[in-house]
Design a protein around this motif. Structure first.
Motif, PDB file in Angstrom:
ATOM      1  N   GLY A 110      61.282  59.757  -8.365  1.00  0.00           N
ATOM      2  CA  GLY A 110      60.644  59.664  -7.056  1.00  0.00           C
ATOM      3  C   GLY A 110      59.180  60.049  -7.113  1.00  0.00           C
ATOM      4  N   ARG A 111      58.881  61.109  -7.852  1.00  0.00           N
ATOM      5  CA  ARG A 111      57.495  61.545  -8.017  1.00  0.00           C
ATOM      6  C   ARG A 111      56.677  60.469  -8.717  1.00  0.00           C
ATOM      7  NH1 ARG A 111      54.802  66.696  -8.446  1.00  0.00           N
ATOM      8  NH2 ARG A 111      53.001  66.526  -9.836  1.00  0.00           N
TER       9      ARG A 111
ATOM     10  N   LEU B  31      66.633  61.412 -12.344  1.00  0.00           N
ATOM     11  CA  LEU B  31      67.016  61.869 -11.003  1.00  0.00           C
ATOM     12  C   LEU B  31      67.049  63.400 -10.888  1.00  0.00           C
ATOM     13  CD1 LEU B  31      69.803  59.321  -9.989  1.00  0.00           C
ATOM     14  CD2 LEU B  31      67.362  59.295  -9.435  1.00  0.00           C
ATOM     15  N   THR B  32      66.635  64.081 -11.929  1.00  0.00           N
ATOM     16  CA  THR B  32      66.562  65.542 -11.892  1.00  0.00           C
ATOM     17  C   THR B  32      65.592  65.970 -10.798  1.00  0.00           C
ATOM     18  OG1 THR B  32      67.031  65.704 -14.256  1.00  0.00           O
ATOM     19  CG2 THR B  32      65.932  67.600 -13.232  1.00  0.00           C
TER      20      THR B  32
ATOM     21  N   SER C 100      61.093  71.369  -8.401  1.00  0.00           N
ATOM     22  CA  SER C 100      61.096  72.531  -7.501  1.00  0.00           C
ATOM     23  C   SER C 100      60.686  72.173  -6.072  1.00  0.00           C
ATOM     24  CB  SER C 100      60.188  73.633  -8.040  1.00  0.00           C
ATOM     25  OG  SER C 100      58.859  73.176  -8.146  1.00  0.00           O
ATOM     26  N   ASN C 101      59.945  71.060  -5.915  1.00  0.00           N
ATOM     27  CA  ASN C 101      59.536  70.649  -4.565  1.00  0.00           C
ATOM     28  C   ASN C 101      60.579  69.759  -3.878  1.00  0.00           C
ATOM     29  OD1 ASN C 101      59.265  68.207  -5.851  1.00  0.00           O
ATOM     30  ND2 ASN C 101      57.074  67.969  -5.449  1.00  0.00           N
ATOM     31  N   GLY C 102      61.705  69.508  -4.545  1.00  0.00           N
ATOM     32  CA  GLY C 102      62.785  68.735  -3.950  1.00  0.00           C
ATOM     33  C   GLY C 102      62.804  67.263  -4.301  1.00  0.00           C
ATOM     34  N   GLU C 103      61.704  66.723  -4.818  1.00  0.00           N
ATOM     35  CA  GLU C 103      61.720  65.304  -5.195  1.00  0.00           C
ATOM     36  C   GLU C 103      62.233  65.151  -6.615  1.00  0.00           C
ATOM     37  OE1 GLU C 103      57.777  63.472  -4.964  1.00  0.00           O
ATOM     38  OE2 GLU C 103      56.892  65.179  -5.969  1.00  0.00           O
TER      39      GLU C 103
ATOM     40  N   LYS D 269      69.619  54.734  -4.993  1.00  0.00           N
ATOM     41  CA  LYS D 269      68.535  55.574  -4.477  1.00  0.00           C
ATOM     42  C   LYS D 269      67.246  54.772  -4.288  1.00  0.00           C
ATOM     43  CE  LYS D 269      66.685  60.110  -4.653  1.00  0.00           C
ATOM     44  NZ  LYS D 269      66.754  60.491  -3.276  1.00  0.00           N
ATOM     45  N   TYR D 270      67.045  53.736  -5.103  1.00  0.00           N
ATOM     46  CA  TYR D 270      65.812  52.939  -5.060  1.00  0.00           C
ATOM     47  C   TYR D 270      66.145  51.449  -4.962  1.00  0.00           C
ATOM     48  CZ  TYR D 270      63.956  57.385  -6.491  1.00  0.00           C
ATOM     49  OH  TYR D 270      63.633  58.718  -6.525  1.00  0.00           O
TER      50      TYR D 270
END
Length: 170
Positions: free
Chosen positions: A33-34, A22-23, A26-29, A62-63
């Motif tokens: 998630g990525r 869940l870290t 830099s793009n916020g995801e 979250k998922y």
């Protein structure tokens, strides 16, 4: 094809108080998630299982649309045990791609592993450090050993692997 994401670990070196997967990048995801977004270009969400352990509720909340397997021994076991929990619980009858829940990768790399017609392990031949999981090969080019304890490793395993259904028992 079924995907297993191993996200049970504590990520103690990060000391963030949450699962490493869940870290935020830099793009916020998040790392997880990525990974999921990249995988959904190839498979449906019903074909993804996430192995959770440490602070499992954070990932499950979250998922919520994904399937989960719980490794209740996450403090004492490693990713191999989490993978076995998932394989045992799912009784899968398909090829498997499994990945570590802390691997950040370019989504283009997935195309090769989805297209390969043999059990495979993605590797980085440019880098080998003491801390990483290393590998060496047999004379025919097949993988001989995978471990942190290999001397003179050829590169590092990046944590994205494919196991053909026919090889699952092995």
């Amino acid at each position: 094809m079924h995907i297993i994401i191993l996200a049970a670990g504590m990520g103690t070196r990060l000391n963030k108080g949450k699962p490493k997967s869940l870290t935020k990048l830099s793009n916020g995801e998040s790392i997880l998630g990525r990974q999921i977004n990249a995988l959904l270009n190839y498979i449906d969400k019903k074909d993804i299982t996430i192995v959770v352990g440490y602070k499992k509720n954070m990932i499950q909340e979250k998922y919520p649309d994904y399937s989960f397997v719980f490794n209740d021994n996450y403090k004492r076991t490693n990713t191999a045990k989490s993978l076995l929990y998932a394989l045992d619980s799912k009784k899968l009858n398909s090829d498997i791609i499994w990945l570590n829940g802390d691997v950040v990768f370019d989504s283009k790399i997935l195309k090769s592993i989805f297209e390969l017609e043999e059990s495979s392990m993605l590797v980085n031949t440019n880098s080998v450090s003491d801390e990483e999981v290393k590998y060496n090969i047999n004379d025919d080019g097949t993988i001989n050993e995978v471990s942190k304890n290999i001397q003179d490793g050829l590169g590092e395993a990046v944590g994205i692997n494919k196991i053909l259904r026919s090889d699952l028992k092995e």
